[in-house]
Design a protein around this motif. Structure first.
Motif, PDB file in Angstrom:
ATOM      1  N   GLY A  12      73.351  19.839  97.347  1.00 26.14           N
ATOM      2  CA  GLY A  12      74.340  18.874  97.816  1.00 26.14           C
ATOM      3  C   GLY A  12      74.872  19.302  99.173  1.00 26.14           C
ATOM      4  N   SER A  14      77.923  18.372 102.428  1.00 25.07           N
ATOM      5  CA  SER A  14      79.155  17.672 102.789  1.00 25.07           C
ATOM      6  C   SER A  14      79.665  18.214 104.119  1.00 25.07           C
ATOM      7  N   LYS A  20      83.210  19.665  97.872  1.00 25.65           N
ATOM      8  CA  LYS A  20      82.721  18.298  98.043  1.00 25.65           C
ATOM      9  C   LYS A  20      81.194  18.258  97.975  1.00 25.65           C
ATOM     10  N   THR A  24      79.202  16.040  95.338  1.00 22.99           N
ATOM     11  CA  THR A  24      78.186  15.091  95.791  1.00 22.99           C
ATOM     12  C   THR A  24      76.905  15.247  94.973  1.00 22.99           C
ATOM     13  N   SER A  27      77.591  14.169  91.236  1.00 25.23           N
ATOM     14  CA  SER A  27      77.799  12.725  91.129  1.00 25.23           C
ATOM     15  C   SER A  27      76.464  11.982  91.191  1.00 25.23           C
ATOM     16  N   ARG A  28      75.609  12.396  92.115  1.00 28.09           N
ATOM     17  CA  ARG A  28      74.300  11.752  92.239  1.00 28.09           C
ATOM     18  C   ARG A  28      73.431  12.040  91.020  1.00 28.09           C
TER      19      ARG A  28
END
Length: 68
Positions: A12, A14, A20, A24, A27-28
């Motif tokens: 991930g 950010s 974050k 990310t 969440s994906r």
């Protein structure tokens, strides 16, 4: 009840923070993987521009429970 897990590696990124970048990735992954139970941070990296951290990149190992 015994459980079996599968592990996958995610990366991930950010421009805000390490946290974050983790959010990310999770969440994906949550959009296509069911039964996410845990994660482990394997690597932290970042992009530097002008002497400042510009982008954070986190490699995660994510575990999810296999269904019966």
């Amino acid at each position: 009840m015994d459980k079996v897990y599968k592990k996958v590696e995610l990366v991930g990124s950010s421009g805000e923070s390490i946290e974050k970048a983790i959010e990310t990735a999770l969440s994906r992954a949550n959009k296509t993987l069911r039964n996410l139970d845990w994660f482990e941070v394997k690597e932290l990296r970042g992009l530097v521009e002008g002497g400042k951290a510009k982008t954070y990149q986190v490699t995660l190992e994510v575990g999810f429970r296999l269904e019966e």
